[in-house]
Design a protein around this motif. Structure first.
Motif, PDB file in Angstrom:
ATOM      1  N   LEU A 101      51.432  27.296  37.039  1.00 48.52           N
ATOM      2  CA  LEU A 101      52.464  27.621  36.050  1.00 48.52           C
ATOM      3  C   LEU A 101      51.981  28.679  35.070  1.00 48.52           C
ATOM      4  O   LEU A 101      52.752  29.543  34.658  1.00 48.52           O
ATOM      5  CB  LEU A 101      52.881  26.363  35.295  1.00 48.52           C
ATOM      6  CG  LEU A 101      53.761  25.397  36.089  1.00 48.52           C
ATOM      7  CD1 LEU A 101      54.062  24.172  35.279  1.00 48.52           C
ATOM      8  CD2 LEU A 101      55.054  26.072  36.494  1.00 48.52           C
ATOM      9  N   THR A 102      50.694  28.625  34.657  1.00 49.07           N
ATOM     10  CA  THR A 102      50.227  29.585  33.659  1.00 49.07           C
ATOM     11  C   THR A 102      49.447  30.724  34.273  1.00 49.07           C
ATOM     12  O   THR A 102      49.323  31.780  33.664  1.00 49.07           O
ATOM     13  CB  THR A 102      49.327  28.893  32.630  1.00 49.07           C
ATOM     14  OG1 THR A 102      48.177  28.385  33.318  1.00 49.07           O
ATOM     15  CG2 THR A 102      50.032  27.754  31.956  1.00 49.07           C
ATOM     16  N   GLY A 103      48.866  30.544  35.470  1.00 47.73           N
ATOM     17  CA  GLY A 103      48.047  31.587  36.063  1.00 47.73           C
ATOM     18  C   GLY A 103      46.671  31.686  35.453  1.00 47.73           C
ATOM     19  O   GLY A 103      45.937  32.616  35.734  1.00 47.73           O
ATOM     20  N   SER A 104      46.298  30.719  34.612  1.00 49.44           N
ATOM     21  CA  SER A 104      45.011  30.779  33.933  1.00 49.44           C
ATOM     22  C   SER A 104      44.024  29.872  34.664  1.00 49.44           C
ATOM     23  O   SER A 104      44.283  28.688  34.838  1.00 49.44           O
ATOM     24  CB  SER A 104      45.180  30.343  32.487  1.00 49.44           C
ATOM     25  OG  SER A 104      43.975  29.870  31.970  1.00 49.44           O
ATOM     26  N   ASN A 148      41.131  28.850  33.669  1.00 51.84           N
ATOM     27  CA  ASN A 148      40.602  27.859  32.739  1.00 51.84           C
ATOM     28  C   ASN A 148      41.767  27.039  32.210  1.00 51.84           C
ATOM     29  O   ASN A 148      42.585  27.521  31.434  1.00 51.84           O
ATOM     30  CB  ASN A 148      39.875  28.591  31.598  1.00 51.84           C
ATOM     31  CG  ASN A 148      39.282  27.638  30.606  1.00 51.84           C
ATOM     32  OD1 ASN A 148      39.266  26.447  30.822  1.00 51.84           O
ATOM     33  ND2 ASN A 148      38.789  28.179  29.511  1.00 51.84           N
ATOM     34  N   ALA A 206      42.397  26.811  28.387  1.00 56.07           N
ATOM     35  CA  ALA A 206      43.079  27.960  27.788  1.00 56.07           C
ATOM     36  C   ALA A 206      44.556  27.942  28.144  1.00 56.07           C
ATOM     37  O   ALA A 206      45.403  28.291  27.321  1.00 56.07           O
ATOM     38  CB  ALA A 206      42.422  29.249  28.254  1.00 56.07           C
ATOM     39  N   GLY A 207      44.872  27.518  29.385  1.00 52.13           N
ATOM     40  CA  GLY A 207      46.267  27.460  29.784  1.00 52.13           C
ATOM     41  C   GLY A 207      47.070  26.499  28.920  1.00 52.13           C
ATOM     42  O   GLY A 207      48.186  26.802  28.502  1.00 52.13           O
ATOM     43  N   THR A 250      48.388  26.038  18.604  1.00 50.44           N
ATOM     44  CA  THR A 250      47.371  27.057  18.351  1.00 50.44           C
ATOM     45  C   THR A 250      47.767  27.927  17.172  1.00 50.44           C
ATOM     46  O   THR A 250      46.918  28.308  16.358  1.00 50.44           O
ATOM     47  CB  THR A 250      47.170  27.904  19.611  1.00 50.44           C
ATOM     48  OG1 THR A 250      47.020  27.015  20.708  1.00 50.44           O
ATOM     49  CG2 THR A 250      45.957  28.756  19.504  1.00 50.44           C
ATOM     50  N   LEU A 251      49.068  28.246  17.084  1.00 54.99           N
ATOM     51  CA  LEU A 251      49.547  29.006  15.920  1.00 54.99           C
ATOM     52  C   LEU A 251      49.257  28.234  14.637  1.00 54.99           C
ATOM     53  O   LEU A 251      48.822  28.808  13.635  1.00 54.99           O
ATOM     54  CB  LEU A 251      51.042  29.267  16.060  1.00 54.99           C
ATOM     55  CG  LEU A 251      51.666  30.068  14.921  1.00 54.99           C
ATOM     56  CD1 LEU A 251      51.155  31.477  14.945  1.00 54.99           C
ATOM     57  CD2 LEU A 251      53.163  30.058  15.013  1.00 54.99           C
ATOM     58  N   ALA A 264      51.092  26.410  22.727  1.00 59.29           N
ATOM     59  CA  ALA A 264      50.811  27.598  21.926  1.00 59.29           C
ATOM     60  C   ALA A 264      51.219  27.395  20.482  1.00 59.29           C
ATOM     61  O   ALA A 264      50.620  27.972  19.569  1.00 59.29           O
ATOM     62  CB  ALA A 264      51.536  28.801  22.509  1.00 59.29           C
ATOM     63  N   TYR A 265      52.217  26.545  20.260  1.00 64.39           N
ATOM     64  CA  TYR A 265      52.677  26.300  18.894  1.00 64.39           C
ATOM     65  C   TYR A 265      51.583  25.626  18.073  1.00 64.39           C
ATOM     66  O   TYR A 265      51.379  25.942  16.911  1.00 64.39           O
ATOM     67  CB  TYR A 265      53.924  25.425  18.956  1.00 64.39           C
ATOM     68  CG  TYR A 265      54.894  25.670  17.853  1.00 64.39           C
ATOM     69  CD1 TYR A 265      55.544  26.890  17.753  1.00 64.39           C
ATOM     70  CD2 TYR A 265      55.165  24.689  16.924  1.00 64.39           C
ATOM     71  CE1 TYR A 265      56.433  27.126  16.746  1.00 64.39           C
ATOM     72  CE2 TYR A 265      56.060  24.908  15.916  1.00 64.39           C
ATOM     73  CZ  TYR A 265      56.689  26.126  15.833  1.00 64.39           C
ATOM     74  OH  TYR A 265      57.557  26.351  14.816  1.00 64.39           O
ATOM     75  N   PHE A 311      47.098  27.944  25.064  1.00 62.92           N
ATOM     76  CA  PHE A 311      47.828  29.160  24.724  1.00 62.92           C
ATOM     77  C   PHE A 311      49.174  29.260  25.415  1.00 62.92           C
ATOM     78  O   PHE A 311      49.898  30.205  25.180  1.00 62.92           O
ATOM     79  CB  PHE A 311      46.985  30.390  25.063  1.00 62.92           C
ATOM     80  CG  PHE A 311      45.788  30.523  24.183  1.00 62.92           C
ATOM     81  CD1 PHE A 311      45.916  31.082  22.923  1.00 62.92           C
ATOM     82  CD2 PHE A 311      44.560  30.060  24.579  1.00 62.92           C
ATOM     83  CE1 PHE A 311      44.830  31.189  22.103  1.00 62.92           C
ATOM     84  CE2 PHE A 311      43.465  30.175  23.754  1.00 62.92           C
ATOM     85  CZ  PHE A 311      43.595  30.733  22.509  1.00 62.92           C
ATOM     86  N   ASP A 312      49.505  28.325  26.320  1.00 61.76           N
ATOM     87  CA  ASP A 312      50.829  28.404  26.929  1.00 61.76           C
ATOM     88  C   ASP A 312      51.656  27.150  26.649  1.00 61.76           C
ATOM     89  O   ASP A 312      52.657  27.209  25.942  1.00 61.76           O
ATOM     90  CB  ASP A 312      50.677  28.612  28.443  1.00 61.76           C
ATOM     91  CG  ASP A 312      51.972  29.120  29.055  1.00 61.76           C
ATOM     92  OD1 ASP A 312      53.003  28.497  28.780  1.00 61.76           O
ATOM     93  OD2 ASP A 312      51.950  30.100  29.787  1.00 61.76           O
ATOM     94  N   VAL A 357      47.589  25.372  36.679  1.00 60.30           N
ATOM     95  CA  VAL A 357      47.073  26.676  37.117  1.00 60.30           C
ATOM     96  C   VAL A 357      48.184  27.529  37.714  1.00 60.30           C
ATOM     97  O   VAL A 357      48.282  28.719  37.458  1.00 60.30           O
ATOM     98  CB  VAL A 357      45.924  26.458  38.114  1.00 60.30           C
ATOM     99  CG1 VAL A 357      45.429  27.789  38.643  1.00 60.30           C
ATOM    100  CG2 VAL A 357      44.778  25.729  37.449  1.00 60.30           C
TER     101      VAL A 357
END
Lengths: 144, 185
Positions: free
Chosen positions: B142-145, B147, B150-151, B161-162, B158-159, B154-155, B140
């Motif tokens: 490190l990403t600020g997210s 959830n 999702a952190g 997810t791509l 993220a590769y 998408f962080d 939380v």
């Protein structure tokens, strides 16, 4: 493609917008609550599929919106790649670097690029599923 | 809760067995829905709401798409036998032979790599997932997210997810290519 009965049309008129808004909510709040780009994008695609199934459309218009949605899908994934490359060029040399300010966790505008990724993934998933559905519908229509 | 999970999983197994053996493809697709929605309830009971939301919407959309496929193709199950009889002589159906050999090759290859990879694993009960611990403790900040899922998606990952998004693109390209053949004829 012909539409359905008046009952289905009326219910779709009431529900369609709510389904679309719920999809938008799931996408934009992906970094705060369960859900995210994939789930929200699928709900948005479901709203469009509901409209096409209930009201029907003529085949020329269906072909045009299929072209548009497939273009939108490609544009969205291209934007994701551009954002990944921007993260690579700014700051440390990491692909998908979170280059925006993080902010406080729990607020709507926070978490850097994660909301933007959620929105782009949502557009991509919605357009992709809608394109698949339209491809089948158009195939069925051309068969007649 | 284990008893409830066991009941739901038994229902899912029954649904998938019926799916495999149904003559009518439309009822097969509906029975397949039992498996999917049972999985949704399992995810909710196991406290994975992210997966449950994704599963329930994808289940509904795939149901619609599969019904669309059944509408444009056929409703009855067209399975072929293992042998074909032509003018009184029995021949082996080449297609089912190819299916059988390919399946056997995949099973052998899968078993080979499975054994090869499990030899390097930690002993049972001991795990050394150091990154997972870091994600749980500092994700939380490190990403600020808020959830964490999702952190991670998408962080940190993220590769991955791509890659998932690219799978969808590939599926769309494949479907458009297959369905275009008729239009060009």
């Amino acid at each position: 493609m012909t539409g359905m009965t008046n009952i289905v049309k009326t219910v779709t008129r009431i529900i369609g917008g709510v389904v679309f808004l719920f999809g938008l909510y799931i996408v934009t709040h992906g970094h705060l609550s369960p859900g995210g780009g994939f789930a929200g994008g699928t709900i948005i695609a479901g709203a469009f599929i509901l409209l096409v199934l209930a009201y029907g459309d003529n085949i020329m218009h269906l072909r045009r919106i299929k072209e548009e949605s497939s273009a939108l899908e490609n544009i969205a994934i291209f934007c994701i790649l551009i954002m990944a490359a921007v993260g690579f060029l700014l700051g440390t040399k990491v692909f998908f670097n979170n280059f925006l300010p993080i902010g406080t966790a729990g607020q709507l505008i926070s978490a850097g690029i994660i909301p933007l990724f959620n929105i782009l993934i949502g557009i991509e998933v919605a357009a992709a599923l809608f394109t698949i559905f339209l491809a089948f519908v158009i195939f069925k229509e051309e068969e007649k | 809760m284990e008893a409830l999970l066991a009941v739901i999983i038994l229902l899912m197994i029954a649904g998938s067995i019926y799916t495999l053996h149904a003559r009518d493809l439309l009822s097969a697709v509906i029975a397949y829905g039992i498996t999917g929605f049972g999985l949704v309830i399992c995810f909710l009971l196991l406290k994975a709401p992210d997966l449950a939301i994704a599963q329930i919407v994808v289940e509904i959309i795939t149901l619609i798409i599969m019904i669309a496929v059944i509408r444009i193709s056929t409703r009855e199950d067209l399975t072929e036998g293992a042998t074909i009889k032509v003018e009184g002589v029995r021949y082996v159906n080449l297609r089912s032979a190819v299916y059988f050999v390919t399946g056997l090759l995949f099973v052998v290859g899968f078993l080979y790599f499975f054994v090869k990879s499990t030899l390097n694993l930690d002993p049972f009960g001991v795990h050394s997932a150091r990154m997972a611990q870091v994600y749980l403790e500092q994700g939380v900040e490190l990403t600020g997210s808020a959830n964490l899922v999702a952190g991670v998606l998408f962080d940190f990952r993220a590769y991955d997810t791509l890659g998932e998004a690219t799978i969808l693109i590939t599926a769309v390209v494949g479907i458009l290519t297959v369905l275009r053949l008729k239009g060009r004829k």
